[in-house]
Design a protein around this motif. Structure first.
Motif, PDB file in Angstrom:
ATOM      1  N   UNK A   1      -3.346   1.989  -9.482  1.00 36.71           N
ATOM      2  CA  UNK A   1      -2.811   3.314  -9.193  1.00 36.71           C
ATOM      3  C   UNK A   1      -2.742   4.188 -10.452  1.00 36.71           C
ATOM      4  N   UNK A   2      -2.379   3.585 -11.588  1.00 35.04           N
ATOM      5  CA  UNK A   2      -2.290   4.339 -12.841  1.00 35.04           C
ATOM      6  C   UNK A   2      -3.641   4.850 -13.325  1.00 35.04           C
ATOM      7  N   UNK A   3      -4.699   4.142 -12.984  1.00 35.90           N
ATOM      8  CA  UNK A   3      -6.054   4.563 -13.362  1.00 35.90           C
ATOM      9  C   UNK A   3      -6.452   5.807 -12.583  1.00 35.90           C
ATOM     10  N   UNK A   4      -6.172   5.797 -11.278  1.00 38.52           N
ATOM     11  CA  UNK A   4      -6.582   6.917 -10.408  1.00 38.52           C
ATOM     12  C   UNK A   4      -5.617   8.097 -10.444  1.00 38.52           C
ATOM     13  N   UNK A   5      -4.326   7.796 -10.634  1.00 42.26           N
ATOM     14  CA  UNK A   5      -3.284   8.837 -10.594  1.00 42.26           C
ATOM     15  C   UNK A   5      -2.381   8.668 -11.815  1.00 42.26           C
TER      16      UNK A   5
ATOM     17  N   UNK B   1      -2.535   8.422   0.871  1.00 38.24           N
ATOM     18  CA  UNK B   1      -3.618   9.052   1.645  1.00 38.24           C
ATOM     19  C   UNK B   1      -4.905   9.098   0.803  1.00 38.24           C
ATOM     20  N   UNK B   2      -4.772   9.505  -0.464  1.00 41.07           N
ATOM     21  CA  UNK B   2      -5.942   9.599  -1.343  1.00 41.07           C
ATOM     22  C   UNK B   2      -6.526   8.224  -1.663  1.00 41.07           C
TER      23      UNK B   2
ATOM     24  N   UNK C   1       1.807   4.390   8.748  1.00 43.66           N
ATOM     25  CA  UNK C   1       0.684   4.323   9.689  1.00 43.66           C
ATOM     26  C   UNK C   1       0.072   5.709   9.897  1.00 43.66           C
ATOM     27  N   UNK C   2       0.923   6.729  10.014  1.00 44.06           N
ATOM     28  CA  UNK C   2       0.412   8.090  10.193  1.00 44.06           C
ATOM     29  C   UNK C   2      -0.356   8.550   8.960  1.00 44.06           C
ATOM     30  N   UNK C   3       0.155   8.261   7.777  1.00 47.83           N
ATOM     31  CA  UNK C   3      -0.513   8.665   6.534  1.00 47.83           C
ATOM     32  C   UNK C   3      -1.884   8.005   6.420  1.00 47.83           C
TER      33      UNK C   3
END
Length: 160
Positions: free
Chosen positions: A60-64, A81-82, A120-122
């Motif tokens: 996650x830290x790499x992408x965001x 979501x991303x 689930x919605x996300x």
């Protein structure tokens, strides 16, 4: 042939005053909240890391990165979501999630169905594909002293 991969994620954030407590994409009433660059939703962060790891896409830290202003106080549901978008671009789909949140307080069992539905919605998946469990650390360690909350997640992803 279907390709099946598993991933594991872990996250921890400190509990501090004057912050909202976000877990599993929902706001939970509590005297303390989690400290972090984003909304510090440890459950979503552990799930993101598990998903990215399963797809061999780092973490996650790499992408965001928490050095990027764009992610300051961001709703972690956007990161989730991303993350799913990145996986789907690589041809993967979620099989299921099995996650555990470790916290002494607040008690989470009544919030779990709402967390499952929200996540689930996300991710545009069936809530039945998302298992969330809550436990304590029996008053041991940083979670037991209510200094923080941790979360663990295992995921299965598939590619046709």
């Amino acid at each position: 042939m279907m390709k099946i991969r598993v991933g594991f994620g872990y996250d921890v954030h400190a509990l501090v005053p004057d912050r909202a407590l976000w877990l599993g994409g929902i706001k939970i009433e509590h005297t303390l909240g989690l400290q972090g660059h984003s909304d510090a939703d440890v459950l979503i962060h552990a799930i993101c890391d598990a998903l990215l790891g399963a797809a061999n896409m780092r973490d996650i830290g790499y992408h965001f990165p928490d050095t990027a202003g764009a992610y300051k106080d961001i709703d972690s549901k956007i990161l989730l979501r991303d993350t799913l978008k990145l996986l789907r671009e690589k041809g993967y789909e979620l099989g299921n999630i099995d996650a555990t949140v470790c916290a002494e307080q607040p008690k989470l069992k009544n919030h779990i169905p709402t967390m499952q539905q929200t996540l689930a919605e996300v991710m545009a998946v069936d809530p039945d594909d998302i298992s969330i469990k809550a436990t304590t650390s029996e008053k041991l360690g940083f979670t037991g002293r209510q200094e923080g909350i941790s979360a663990y997640a295992t995921v299965l992803i598939t590619k046709n």
